[in-house]
Enzyme design. Structure first.
Site, PDB file in Angstrom:
ATOM      1  N   GLY A 111     -17.193  87.974  84.405  1.00  0.00           N
ATOM      2  CA  GLY A 111     -18.394  87.292  84.898  1.00  0.00           C
ATOM      3  C   GLY A 111     -19.473  88.279  85.285  1.00  0.00           C
ATOM      4  N   ASP A 143     -23.879  85.490  90.139  1.00  0.00           N
ATOM      5  CA  ASP A 143     -25.056  86.150  89.580  1.00  0.00           C
ATOM      6  C   ASP A 143     -24.768  87.333  88.659  1.00  0.00           C
ATOM      7  OD1 ASP A 143     -24.110  87.955  91.382  1.00  0.00           O
ATOM      8  OD2 ASP A 143     -25.847  87.897  92.731  1.00  0.00           O
ATOM      9  N   GLY A 144     -23.498  87.680  88.498  1.00  0.00           N
ATOM     10  CA  GLY A 144     -23.163  88.797  87.610  1.00  0.00           C
ATOM     11  C   GLY A 144     -23.485  90.169  88.184  1.00  0.00           C
ATOM     12  N   ARG A 201     -16.918 101.884  84.708  1.00  0.00           N
ATOM     13  CA  ARG A 201     -15.502 102.205  84.817  1.00  0.00           C
ATOM     14  C   ARG A 201     -14.895 102.444  83.433  1.00  0.00           C
ATOM     15  NH1 ARG A 201     -12.954  96.552  87.215  1.00  0.00           N
ATOM     16  NH2 ARG A 201     -13.674  95.214  85.531  1.00  0.00           N
ATOM     17  N   ASP A 278      -5.324  87.640  86.648  1.00  0.00           N
ATOM     18  CA  ASP A 278      -6.489  88.182  85.937  1.00  0.00           C
ATOM     19  C   ASP A 278      -6.811  89.590  86.416  1.00  0.00           C
ATOM     20  OD1 ASP A 278      -7.082  86.467  88.258  1.00  0.00           O
ATOM     21  OD2 ASP A 278      -9.123  87.188  88.040  1.00  0.00           O
ATOM     22  N   ASN A 279      -6.157  90.032  87.482  1.00  0.00           N
ATOM     23  CA  ASN A 279      -6.378  91.390  87.986  1.00  0.00           C
ATOM     24  C   ASN A 279      -5.172  92.290  87.715  1.00  0.00           C
ATOM     25  OD1 ASN A 279      -8.893  90.635  88.928  1.00  0.00           O
ATOM     26  ND2 ASN A 279      -8.195  90.231  91.004  1.00  0.00           N
TER      27      ASN A 279
HETATM   28  P1  AMP Z   1     -12.294  89.122  91.106  1.00  0.00           P
HETATM   29  O1  AMP Z   1     -11.604  88.392  92.204  1.00  0.00           O
HETATM   30  O2  AMP Z   1     -13.336  90.096  91.581  1.00  0.00           O
HETATM   31  O3  AMP Z   1     -11.343  89.758  90.168  1.00  0.00           O
HETATM   32  O4  AMP Z   1     -13.144  88.034  90.300  1.00  0.00           O
HETATM   33  C1  AMP Z   1     -12.631  86.809  89.841  1.00  0.00           C
HETATM   34  C2  AMP Z   1     -13.557  86.204  88.816  1.00  0.00           C
HETATM   35  O5  AMP Z   1     -14.853  85.995  89.361  1.00  0.00           O
HETATM   36  C3  AMP Z   1     -13.772  87.061  87.579  1.00  0.00           C
HETATM   37  O6  AMP Z   1     -13.846  86.228  86.470  1.00  0.00           O
HETATM   38  C4  AMP Z   1     -15.079  87.755  87.860  1.00  0.00           C
HETATM   39  O7  AMP Z   1     -15.745  88.136  86.689  1.00  0.00           O
HETATM   40  C5  AMP Z   1     -15.846  86.662  88.595  1.00  0.00           C
HETATM   41  N1  AMP Z   1     -16.881  87.205  89.480  1.00  0.00           N
HETATM   42  C6  AMP Z   1     -16.720  87.889  90.638  1.00  0.00           C
HETATM   43  N2  AMP Z   1     -17.898  88.238  91.173  1.00  0.00           N
HETATM   44  C7  AMP Z   1     -18.860  87.765  90.330  1.00  0.00           C
HETATM   45  C8  AMP Z   1     -20.283  87.791  90.316  1.00  0.00           C
HETATM   46  N3  AMP Z   1     -21.001  88.357  91.280  1.00  0.00           N
HETATM   47  N4  AMP Z   1     -20.909  87.211  89.277  1.00  0.00           N
HETATM   48  C9  AMP Z   1     -20.223  86.612  88.285  1.00  0.00           C
HETATM   49  N5  AMP Z   1     -18.892  86.543  88.233  1.00  0.00           N
HETATM   50  C10 AMP Z   1     -18.206  87.102  89.246  1.00  0.00           C
HETATM   51 MG    MG Z   2     -11.011  90.455  88.604  1.00  0.00          MG
END
Ligand code: AMP
Ligand code: MG
Length: 518
Positions: A111, A143-144, A201, A278-279
């Site tokens: 995202g 917001d990506g 990264r 997913d992590n």
């Molecule tokens: P994470 O817990 O950081 O591994 O994120 C879980 C999901 O949320 C993943 O699909 C990320 O790409 C998405 N995600 C986290 N933060 C953002 C962000 N600021 N904008 C868009 N997608 C996000």
């Molecule tokens: Mg993640």
């Protein structure tokens, strides 16, 4: 002589001089649409998408070591800030799903991460990915973007983990974007504007357990098969997955790599914080640094992630079990490709077995035992209980133990948060047992190699962040250098950084409390 010289000049070049590949895009099915709004993207492993241009990209942190490996000279912030695409790059966001906190969450995907491309080096290929460079079809409601504090935490920690000998993705750079990003840091109705940043990264790939799960969840076994074949061909060349036995061998390998990674986490006191599927990297690399933390007080029930405070699913002491749970979800996703799925128990069994062996090895090294004896189990169980009696600093305890001269807890008193409340008698009993076991002569080199002196304590990262947020990156630089040699004494840094958590950090947001907001 002349030849060597020319090669050296070519090796340290710009992004243009790198050899870029797009194996993932060429070998797996993707989205026919380029970029576009947030949406479901069925039957695809990726979507082409361009990073969003940063208004004022500035390169603030640079991993010289990673850069040398890639053959890159220090650039300005354009490419690493998402503002410029070089010929050969073919940027995309990966599609994946995942179990979040135990529940299937459907399509997630990159995202806010965009892969620039794969770089071919002499003996390996490494993927470069920008984290925080704008929306993709997988951004859902967000917001990506990424903020400076979480980007510093990822940059410093992934490099520190590498130098600790923990399998991890790496960091090449941190760029501030010149843009403010709105975040409600503790999800408590207090949104504030923060400095935007992007980390680049680096890893062999960012394929996760969830990359496979998404296809099985949508009954798309053809894409599942293609992704498995691509992954094995590209990243596990010694393996063949033409039949069940080949698949099980490959999955056993992944189970073992996962066990190795988690046993290192346990050794150094690292708590990932969000072990969703997913992590979980397919390479057994620590990935997606979010609300992670380091044990200071030795409390196996601790997690730094406030989003997980009620269940504490991802607490330090539960990480090994979660590793198995995550592997089981991943293996389930492979079932449709098998005639005899019951064989998967073998791969899961390998995780448990290898992890148990590695734990024994870990204790042998941490305690300088030389080799493992059955009776050591009692010693280890007693030690674990004692470490939890009163607030005791994990890193300082084990590091001071490396140089103990006689079985007397007095020489370890710096490891206790309240020096007036040390269970002296119990400790001296335990130390005497240990001393007898090792005949007064622990393997000190093993101990030093297993017990780091410096880790990225939560308050250390926070000090670096506080300074950087007011424009001073010198603490980041200082920690980056310090943590390149975490097992060295570095006496000049002792007074400042070989220290227990200071009182101000006990309940401070960013130190003891972190959320997924980043
Ligand atoms: P994470 O817990 O950081 O591994 O994120 C879980 C999901 O949320 C993943 O699909 C990320 O790409 C998405 N995600 C986290 N933060 C953002 C962000 N600021 N904008 C868009 N997608 C996000
Ligand atoms: Mg993640």
């Amino acid at each position: 002589m002349f030849k060597t010289h020319t090669r050296l000049v070519i090796r340290m070049g710009s992004f243009k001089s790198l050899e870029w590949l797009s194996r993932f895009l060429k070998e797996t099915p993707g989205d026919s649409q380029v970029g576009g709004v947030t949406r479901q993207v069925p039957n695809a492993c990726w979507s082409r998408v361009k990073p969003t241009r940063s208004p004022d990209p500035k390169l603030m942190l640079w991993s010289e070591e990673m850069a040398t490996k890639l053959g890159l000279k220090r650039p300005n912030g354009d490419v690493l800030g998402g503002s410029s695409i070089i010929e050969g790059m073919d940027p995309y966001a990966q599609r994946y799903g995942g179990h979040q906190f135990g529940n299937w969450a459907g399509q997630l995907g990159d995202g806010r991460a965009i892969t620039l491309g794969e770089v071919k080096l002499e003996n390996e290929v490494l993927e470069l990915q920008l984290k925080g460079s704008g929306v993709t079809p997988y951004s859902r409601f967000a917001d990506g973007k990424a903020v400076l504090r979480s980007s510093i935490r990822e940059f410093l920690c992934s490099e520190a983990m590498h130098h600790l000998g923990v399998p991890t993705t790496r960091a090449l750079s941190l760029v501030t974007t010149g843009e403010k990003v709105l975040r409600d840091m503790m999800y408590n109705g207090n949104p504030a504007l923060e400095t935007g940043a992007i980390v680049c990264r680096v890893a062999p790939s960012f394929i996760r357990f969830g990359s496979f799960q998404i296809h099985t969840a949508s009954d798309d076994y053809s894409t599942l098969k293609t992704l498995v074949e691509h992954t094995v061909k590209t990243h596990y060349p010694g393996h063949s997955v033409a039949d069940d036995s080949g698949l099980v061998k490959w999955l056993t390998h992944i189970a073992e790599q996962t066990a190795v990674m988690i046993s290192h986490w346990m050794r150094v006191g690292f708590v990932h914080g969000v072990m969703n599927t997913d992590n979980m990297s397919i390479h057994g690399l620590t990935i997606d640094y979010g609300p992670y933390g380091w044990l200071e007080d030795y409390n196996p029930g601790w997690t730094p992630n406030t989003t997980d405070s009620s269940m504490r699913r991802y607490r330090y002491g539960q990480q090994p079990k979660i590793g198995a749970w995550n592997l089981a979800r991943f293996f389930e996703a492979i079932v449709p490709l098998m005639d005899e799925p019951a064989l998967l128990h073998e791969a899961l069994g390998a995780y448990t077995e290898v992890f148990a062996e590695l734990q024994n090895e870990m204790w042998v090294k941490k305690l300088g035992l030389g080799s493992f004896q059955e009776s050591d189990e009692t010693l280890i169980v007693e030690l674990n209980a004692l470490l939890q009696e009163v607030e005791t600093d994990m890193t300082i305890f084990f590091r001071l133990l490396c140089s103990i001269k006689q079985p007397d807890i007095k020489s370890l008193s710096d490891a206790f948060y309240d020096s007036t409340n040390i269970p002296t008698e119990q400790w001296n009993d335990w130390l005497s047992k240990w001393w007898k076991r090792i005949e007064g002569s622990p393997n000190r080199q093993d101990m030093i190699d297993a017990n780091p002196k410096y880790v990225l304590r939560n308050w250390m990262a926070q000090l670096a962040i506080d300074a950087a947020e007011s424009g001073d990156f010198s603490v980041c630089e200082e920690l980056y250098e310090l943590l390149k040699n975490p097992y060295d004494e570095q006496p000049e840094h002792e007074e400042k950084w070989f220290q227990k958590r200071p009182e101000w950090a006990r309940n401070r947001v960013g130190c003891s409390m972190l959320s997924c907001s980043s």
